[in-house]
Write a protein that holds these residues in place. Structure first.
Motif, mmCIF file in Angstrom:
data_model
loop_
_atom_site.group_PDB
_atom_site.id
_atom_site.type_symbol
_atom_site.label_atom_id
_atom_site.label_comp_id
_atom_site.label_asym_id
_atom_site.label_seq_id
_atom_site.Cartn_x
_atom_site.Cartn_y
_atom_site.Cartn_z
ATOM 1 N N VAL A 40 0.848 -1.188 0.000
ATOM 2 C CA VAL A 40 0.000 0.000 0.000
ATOM 3 C C VAL A 40 0.891 1.248 0.000
ATOM 4 O O VAL A 40 1.861 1.338 0.745
ATOM 5 C CB VAL A 40 -0.928 0.009 1.234
ATOM 6 N N ASP A 41 0.559 2.180 -0.890
ATOM 7 C CA ASP A 41 1.274 3.449 -1.040
ATOM 8 C C ASP A 41 2.636 3.314 -1.697
ATOM 9 O O ASP A 41 3.405 4.269 -1.734
ATOM 10 C CB ASP A 41 1.424 4.175 0.299
ATOM 11 N N PRO A 59 -3.110 1.885 -3.992
ATOM 12 C CA PRO A 59 -3.979 1.835 -2.814
ATOM 13 C C PRO A 59 -4.150 0.410 -2.296
ATOM 14 O O PRO A 59 -4.787 0.204 -1.263
ATOM 15 C CB PRO A 59 -5.301 2.391 -3.342
ATOM 16 N N TYR A 139 -7.581 8.747 -1.476
ATOM 17 C CA TYR A 139 -6.954 7.578 -0.884
ATOM 18 C C TYR A 139 -5.530 7.893 -0.514
ATOM 19 O O TYR A 139 -4.986 8.915 -0.860
ATOM 20 C CB TYR A 139 -6.994 6.379 -1.842
ATOM 21 N N GLY A 140 -4.884 6.982 0.179
ATOM 22 C CA GLY A 140 -3.482 7.156 0.537
ATOM 23 C C GLY A 140 -3.327 7.288 2.038
ATOM 24 O O GLY A 140 -4.254 7.637 2.763
#
Length: 529
Positions: A40-41, A59, A139-140
Motif C-alpha cells: 500500500v502506497d 492503494p 486515498y493514501g
C-alpha cells in the motif's frame, strides 16, 4: 498488458483525479511489472498531467496482475489503471501471472519502461512498510518509503519567451557588454543512473531476426536516440552484456554515430520514422509529404501535456482578453550598484536583482490594485471584476517541460530577502518538475524576466485568467543623459501588458512608472517599504 477477461478476484485501481479537476494524464513509465508484489502506497507509475509529473502510489497490496496502459498513452481519469490480486487469492485464467523471472518478464519490464532496480527477483516490494506520503484525491496514507526514487522529468519543446537563466546566474549580473537580470533557473535533467540492478535482463529477438540490444533504462535509450547511436552496434559492459550509459557515451565520443551505414533515428511516440545518412541528411522511410507545403514530413507529435496546456491558455488569453501594452526604458545603474555594495559587505546574504524588482512590483500593486484583479463570470452569467486581499506573484520560467509559472504566495508579506528565498525554492521545484497544480495555478500577477534570453523587450501574452504581466529585458550599457550630459548607464526595458477591461492606460502607466522609479531610486524606495 491488458487483461483478456474479467477476473472477480482482482482489485482494480482506477486512475484518480490528480488535482485541480484534471481529466486525463499521460503515462510516463511504470515502476512495477506484472507479477511484482506491491505494498500500500508504493509508487507504481509516473504520470504527466497538464500541470506536473507525479508518482502514483498503489492503494492496494498484493501481486500486480494487469498494467492497463503503455508508456506514452493518455489515460482518462476513472479508467482502469492497475489490477492487483490480493495475497491469498487464487489466480484464475484471466489473472494468471508468470512471475518476474525469465525472458518474458524481462521483455515486459523493458517494454513498460520499468527500471531494473524497481523490484527484485523475489518481488519483495513490500519490504518498505511505511506509506509513501503520495496522498492523492480520495486515498493514501501518511508516512514515507525508505527507498526513494528520482527520475529525470520528461522534456518539452521550449515555449513562449519567458524567464529562466542558468542556475548559476540567478544572483549575478553578467559582465559587460551586457548585463542580464537574474530570474528563475531553467529546468535541468537529473543525472541518469549508470548501472542497473538485478534481475539480469534477457535479450529478445529483434524485428530483423537478430538479437535485440539488452538495455533496460529508457534514459540510456533516449541518450542513444538523441545522438544517433544504434544500440545494436554496441557491446554492453554491464552484467550479461547490458548496455549502460557509459557504453553509449563512449560510442558518442568515438564517433560511432557517424558510421558508413545509415543509422536509424527513433522519433517520439506516434512520429514518422526517419533515417540519417552518413552525410547528415535525413529522410523518412516512406517519405510522406506535407499536403500544404509539399515538403517531406519528418515528424508528427501529438500536442498534449504541458504543451497543450500552454497552447490552450495562450489561445484563450488572446481570444478573451483585450490587452494593451505600455513600456519604458529604465536606468538601473543605482540598483545594480546598490546590490554590488551589499555583496561586498555580506556576500552570502544578498537577494538577486529579480527579488528586488519583485518587491517593487508588490508595492506597486498595493497602490494600483486593479492590476491584481481578474475578470470572472458570476453564477448568473454576468461578468464581474474580482479583487483579492494579497498578492500571489507568479514567476514565469522556461523549463525542460515547457512554460510554467509557479507563484510566491502572499508575496505582499515578504521582504526582498524573503522573496529571494521563496523564488529559489520554487526554482528547485520547477527544475525537478515537482511543482504542484496549486503552485502553478494560484498566481494573481506575473513577473517575467526575458532579458536572460538576450532580448530587450517582448509583447508578452497575459497568463490567463490574470489581468497583467510585467516583463523585464536585459540590462545593458547604453548612452544616457545624466545632468545634461551623456554617460554610460545600465539600462533595461520594462513592458507591461494589461487587460483593458480592468483598467485604463492611466492606471497601467502609473504602475509602470512606479516600478521604474523604484529601480532608478532603490534606496529611497526600500526605506519606505
Amino acid at each position: 498488458m491488458s487483461a483478456p477477461a474479467v477476473d472477480s478476484g482482482l482489485q482494480v485501481f482506477a486512475l484518480p483525479d490528480l488535482g485541480e479537476g484534471l481529466t486525463e494524464a499521460e503515462l510516463v513509465s511504470w515502476l512495477v511489472a506484472e507479477g511484482d508484489t506491491v505494498a500500500v502506497d508504493q509508487p507504481i507509475a509516473e504520470v504527466e498531467t497538464a500541470k506536473s509529473v507525479v508518482e502514483v502510489p498503489s492503494p492496494f497490496a498484493g501481486t500486480v496482475a494487469v498494467l492497463h496502459g503503455r508508456p506514452g498513452e493518455v489515460l482518462e481519469v476513472g479508467a482502469p489503471f492497475l489490477s492487483v490480486r490480493p495475497d491469498g487469492v487464487d489466480g484464475g485464467p484471466a489473472g494468471e501471472i508468470s512471475g518476474t523471472a525469465g525472458p518474458a518478464a524481462a521483455a515486459l519490464r523493458e517494454e513498460s519502461g520499468v527500471p531494473a532496480a524497481a523490484t527484485g527477483d523475489d518481488g519483495d516490494a513490500a519490504a518498505n512498510s511505511g506509506g509513501s506520503g503520495n496522498v492523492l484525491i480520495g486515498y493514501g496514507t501518511p508516512g514515507g518509503l525508505t527507498g526513494g526514487r528520482t527520475r529525470p522529468r520528461k522534456g518539452a519543446t521550449p515555449g513562449a519567451a519567458v524567464s529562466a537563466p542558468p542556475a548559476a546566474a540567478s544572483d549575478a549580473v553578467p559582465a559587460s557588454p551586457s548585463t542580464a537580470a537574474p530570474a528563475l533557473p531553467a529546468a535541468a535533467a537529473s543525472p541518469a543512473p549508470t548501472s542497473a540492478a538485478s534481475p539480469a535482463p534477457t535479450s529478445a529477438a529483434s524485428p530483423d531476426g537478430g538479437t535485440a540490444p539488452t538495455c533496460v533504462s529508457p534514459l540510456v535509450r533516449k541518450l542513444a536516440r538523441d545522438h544517433g547511436v544504434r544500440l545494436t552496434d554496441l557491446r554492453g559492459s554491464g552484467e550479461k552484456g547490458m548496455i549502460l550509459r557509459r557504453d553509449v557515451e563512449q560510442a558518442i565520443a568515438a564517433g560511432t554515430a557517424s558510421s558508413d551505414l545509415e543509422v536509424a533515428v527513433e522519433a517520439a511516440p506516434g512520429a514518422t520514422p526517419v533515417t540519417r545518412a552518413p552525410d547528415g541528411t535525413t529522410e523518412p522511410a516512406d517519405a510522406p509529404l506535407d499536403s500544404r507545403s509539399g515538403l517531406v514530413v519528418l515528424e508528427r507529435s501529438p500536442l498534449r501535456g504541458v504543451r497543450r496546456t500552454i497552447a490552450d491558455a495562450m489561445t484563450r488569453s488572446r481570444r478573451e482578453i483585450p490587452e494593451a501594452t505600455v513600456w519604458v526604458d529604465v536606468d538601473a545603474t543605482a540598483l545594480v550598484e546598490l546590490r554590488e555594495a551589499m555583496k561586498r559587505r555580506t556576500p552570502d546574504a544578498v537577494p538577486g536583482l529579480l527579488a528586488f524588482v519583485a518587491r517593487f512590483v508588490v508595492a506597486g500593486l498595493a497602490r494600483y490594485p486593479e492590476l491584481n484583479s481578474r475578470i470572472a463570470t458570476a453564477d448568473d452569467g454576468a461578468q464581474e471584476i474580482v479583487r483579492v486581499d494579497g498578492v500571489n506573484l507568479g514567476i514565469a520560467a522556461q523549463t525542460d517541460r515547457g512554460l510554467v509559472v509557479p507563484s510566491v504566495r502572499r508575496a505582499d508579506t515578504l521582504s526582498a530577502r524573503g522573496l529571494d528565498t521563496e523564488i529559489r525554492r520554487l526554482a528547485v521545484l520547477a527544475r525537478e518538475g515537482k511543482a504542484t497544480p496549486s503552485d502553478l495555478s494560484s498566481g494573481t500577477f506575473t513577473l517575467n524576466n526575458y532579458g536572460v534570453f538576450g532580448v530587450d523587450g517582448s509583447a508578452a501574452i497575459i497568463n490567463y485568467p490574470e489581468s497583467a504581466i510585467l516583463g523585464m529585458g536585459r540590462i545593458i550599457d547604453r548612452p544616457w543623459v545624466v545632468d545634461g550630459g551623456l554617460a554610460v548607464r545600465k539600462v533595461t526595458e520594462l513592458t507591461l501588458a494589461f487587460d483593458h477591461r480592468v483598467c485604463d492606460g492611466g492606471t497601467a502607466g502609473g504602475f509602470l512608472r512606479f516600478v521604474a522609479d523604484a529601480i532608478e531610486n532603490p534606496g529611497g524606495m526600500l526605506a519606505d517599504l
